[in-house]
Enzyme design. Sequence first.
Site, PDB file in Angstrom:
ATOM      1  N   LYS A 272     -22.787   0.002  61.678  1.00 20.32           N
ATOM      2  CA  LYS A 272     -21.926   0.912  62.426  1.00 20.32           C
ATOM      3  C   LYS A 272     -20.488   0.467  62.176  1.00 20.32           C
ATOM      4  O   LYS A 272     -20.056  -0.587  62.641  1.00 20.32           O
ATOM      5  CB  LYS A 272     -22.243   0.863  63.919  1.00 20.32           C
ATOM      6  CG  LYS A 272     -21.423   1.868  64.710  1.00 20.32           C
ATOM      7  CD  LYS A 272     -21.963   2.030  66.116  1.00 20.32           C
ATOM      8  CE  LYS A 272     -21.344   3.217  66.824  1.00 20.32           C
ATOM      9  NZ  LYS A 272     -19.893   3.148  66.968  1.00 20.32           N
TER      10      LYS A 272
ATOM     11  N   ARG B 133     -11.639  13.096  64.321  1.00 25.59           N
ATOM     12  CA  ARG B 133     -12.705  13.609  65.170  1.00 25.59           C
ATOM     13  C   ARG B 133     -12.141  14.339  66.390  1.00 25.59           C
ATOM     14  O   ARG B 133     -12.681  15.343  66.821  1.00 25.59           O
ATOM     15  CB  ARG B 133     -13.571  12.441  65.620  1.00 25.59           C
ATOM     16  CG  ARG B 133     -14.589  12.788  66.658  1.00 25.59           C
ATOM     17  CD  ARG B 133     -15.542  11.619  66.840  1.00 25.59           C
ATOM     18  NE  ARG B 133     -16.591  11.968  67.756  1.00 25.59           N
ATOM     19  CZ  ARG B 133     -16.576  11.672  69.047  1.00 25.59           C
ATOM     20  NH1 ARG B 133     -15.550  11.037  69.547  1.00 25.59           N
ATOM     21  NH2 ARG B 133     -17.567  12.023  69.833  1.00 25.59           N
TER      22      ARG B 133
ATOM     23  N   LYS C 155     -25.870  -1.797  69.478  1.00 27.68           N
ATOM     24  CA  LYS C 155     -24.600  -2.526  69.453  1.00 27.68           C
ATOM     25  C   LYS C 155     -24.811  -4.040  69.490  1.00 27.68           C
ATOM     26  O   LYS C 155     -25.757  -4.522  70.103  1.00 27.68           O
ATOM     27  CB  LYS C 155     -23.745  -2.110  70.668  1.00 27.68           C
ATOM     28  CG  LYS C 155     -23.429  -0.634  70.729  1.00 27.68           C
ATOM     29  CD  LYS C 155     -22.405  -0.231  69.692  1.00 27.68           C
ATOM     30  CE  LYS C 155     -21.000  -0.376  70.208  1.00 27.68           C
ATOM     31  NZ  LYS C 155     -20.521   0.693  71.038  1.00 27.68           N
TER      32      LYS C 155
HETATM   33  S1  IVH Z   1     -23.894   8.733  62.430  1.00 30.52           S
HETATM   34  C1  IVH Z   1     -24.052  12.578  65.636  1.00 30.52           C
HETATM   35  N1  IVH Z   1     -23.441   6.463  61.228  1.00 30.52           N
HETATM   36  O1  IVH Z   1     -19.962   6.066  65.622  1.00 30.52           O
HETATM   37  C2  IVH Z   1     -23.225  11.439  65.231  1.00 30.52           C
HETATM   38  N2  IVH Z   1     -21.945   7.137  62.924  1.00 30.52           N
HETATM   39  O2  IVH Z   1     -20.763   6.663  68.419  1.00 30.52           O
HETATM   40  C3  IVH Z   1     -23.798  10.797  64.003  1.00 30.52           C
HETATM   41  N3  IVH Z   1     -20.103   5.575  63.306  1.00 30.52           N
HETATM   42  O3  IVH Z   1     -17.850   8.662  66.005  1.00 30.52           O
HETATM   43  C4  IVH Z   1     -22.983   9.657  63.608  1.00 30.52           C
HETATM   44  N4  IVH Z   1     -20.692   4.109  61.781  1.00 30.52           N
HETATM   45  O4  IVH Z   1     -17.939   7.927  63.609  1.00 30.52           O
HETATM   46  C5  IVH Z   1     -23.033   7.316  62.171  1.00 30.52           C
HETATM   47  N5  IVH Z   1     -23.166   4.485  60.064  1.00 30.52           N
HETATM   48  C6  IVH Z   1     -22.750   5.338  60.994  1.00 30.52           C
HETATM   49  C7  IVH Z   1     -21.596   5.098  61.763  1.00 30.52           C
HETATM   50  C8  IVH Z   1     -21.237   6.021  62.728  1.00 30.52           C
HETATM   51  C9  IVH Z   1     -19.806   4.409  62.710  1.00 30.52           C
HETATM   52  C10 IVH Z   1     -19.317   6.206  64.397  1.00 30.52           C
HETATM   53  C11 IVH Z   1     -19.148   7.675  64.245  1.00 30.52           C
HETATM   54  C12 IVH Z   1     -19.123   8.240  65.633  1.00 30.52           C
HETATM   55  C13 IVH Z   1     -19.510   7.082  66.475  1.00 30.52           C
HETATM   56  C14 IVH Z   1     -20.601   7.528  67.391  1.00 30.52           C
END
Ligand code: IVH
Length: 694
Positions: free
Chosen positions: A116, A137, A315
């Site tokens: 993440k 976003r 997390k």
């Molecule tokens: S998938 C429907 N993959 O985390 C949302 N998000 O809490 C699907 N983020 O604002 C998101 N790394 O920008 C996804 N490998 C990852 C990610 C990721 C960081 C962020 C994303 C979003 C936030 C969500």
Amino acid sequence: MNSGALLERVARLREQLELHNHRYYVLDSPLVSDAEYDALFRELQQLETEHPELISADSPTQRVGAAPLSEFAPISHRQPMLSLNNAFGSEEVEAFDRRVRDAVAAEEIEYAVEPKFDGLAVSLVYEDGVLARGATRGDGYSGEDVTANLRTIRSIPLRLSGSSLPQVLEIRGEVLMLRADFEQLNREQAARGEKTFVNPRNAAAGSLRQLDPRVTAGRRLTFFAYGLGLTEPWPRLDRQSQVIDFIDKIGLRVARERDRVRGVSGLLAYYRRIGEARAKLPYDIDGVVYKVDNLLWQQQLGYVSRAPRFAVAHKFPAEEATSVVLGIDVQVGRTGVLTPVARLQPVFVGGVTVTNATLHNLDQVRAKDVHEGDTVVVRRAGDVIPEVARVVIDKRPEQVRRFEMPEQCPVCQSRVERIESESAYRCTGGLYCPAQRKQALLHFASRRAMDIEGLGEKLVDQLVDRGMVATPADLYDGGCLTVEKLAGLERMATKSAENVIAALDKSRRSTLARFIYALGIYHVGEEVAKILARHFGTLDALLAADWEDLIAEKERLQKENTKRRAKGLEAEEPLLAGIGPEIMRSVANFFAQRHNCDVIDDLVRHGVTFETEGRAESGGLSGRTFVLTGTLPGLSRDEAKARIEAAGGKVSGSVSKKTDYVVAGSEAGSKLDKARALGVRVMDEQGLLELLGP
Ligand code: IVH
């Protein structure tokens, strides 16, 4: 060169430059030296200078160069950018997996997993393979158009590679700053005497939200893609892992650490593996993300409120490290709140060197039992400011001194007051305290206070930082501010400087209620300011008030009324109705500071005047209480309220037996129901206007 050969050479150069760019910024494995790359780049630049008609938006020479913007335009996301639910601990991961299995009726689920990224979510829209626009976003439904800035990021291709690409292809991912680039940026910032950033995430956010793309271009940002948004036609992909491979293939950077695992045991093993690798990754992460690999199942699982049911963010816990408290300092915030801060022996935690950790407030210092000299555990979670988690009692020195909040503000020496209801301590020198200057000026100038148009944050920052203005009184001091001086500031021209001076002049004539509100006395909002203005009538009377007496009288009356009510008797009209002893004490403390009174004297000396406040009894609606609900067709809430009050009436927020009238507009809600239930008179805007009279 004939034109055919020229076209061919330009196309070939672009292709090569894109290839090298991709090798360098996406794959991190360059094929040529910087010098070779530069030579190709210059050749292309040269040809484009000689033949400007050949320049196209997706040429590698066109990354920087867009003019600075005055603001970012909004862009709505055709497919909303949602967030992820979090899981802390293996039980929550198990529960997630169970819900997924139940929903799709499968024994075991395959997941696509990846880090993440701790950056900023953005969306990139490619049309026929060419980058058309990019946005932040925002609130998930609408973000800011940061296309010009995103174009400067080398890991974002201006043109995708591969043939038969979808006509519209939206890439979702995160902009971040690699740790090495962050450290280099901070070294450069420090060398230039400019502010350094706390962590890569803040640096990335600050860099992406620059109105001048040249500034962004000077910061090395990186983009990692993690998924597709609105894409038409949808390519033949039916697994999340295939989606990522596809994004990789068309030229974007994706996480090398991505994987595919089965079941909870696979998820938890991945979590541990990335946790161990975390410190060695070139970028910050704050967890891992698990997504159901099967896209059909993803669709079937769908979304609840604003997050998918097919994915979860697992997390990492906040990072901790031990250090020693060298001292406990007290910081004064913009609003005057005093915060105890532990000065620490520098310690590396959560990717940054921490030298200070907040202790929040005195109650926390006591609850955690922190003293100077203590060994403490410092915790830092994601972007949150570091805090002292706990004391290592075994390591406490023999003698420690109990920490006390100072009685005087460490910045301006005004008296410190304790706000019981918030267990906070505040400096009472609001108009004068250097720590609160900017806040005091902004509040003073705000629309509902003195309403000085044009005196916003940017201008106040400059006025205070350059030492031109320290207190609100300086605003009206002709020696401090002139058109010439203002026009010399950033973002100011003669015309805007004249406007500000004119607005200042105009604001000199105000009302006592606005003026009292403008002083920024803690707990004194517009309502309280109006009550004070009505009660005292003049500034002199307010300044001459004996607050100790008034507070004593108020407390006596309150006790008396409690007794009367117990006996079933009607309570007496209280003194300064609507203002309790805590507010009165705050007002008393404010006027007890010589500093504040000096500023008020100066304001009057510089020509600030007020219309004398009409006493409430004078208006036709005196003693009447109104409640406004719903949207009125002609008047705004503020206008309606102002007119009722001008006629001596009172506007309250909630309906009770004491309410005289409810003025209802369209979409009036529960207040209207309550009025009906209580038999309170209900009228529309027309009715109100008639009541107000000509
Ligand atoms: S998938 C429907 N993959 O985390 C949302 N998000 O809490 C699907 N983020 O604002 C998101 N790394 O920008 C996804 N490998 C990852 C990610 C990721 C960081 C962020 C994303 C979003 C936030 C969500």
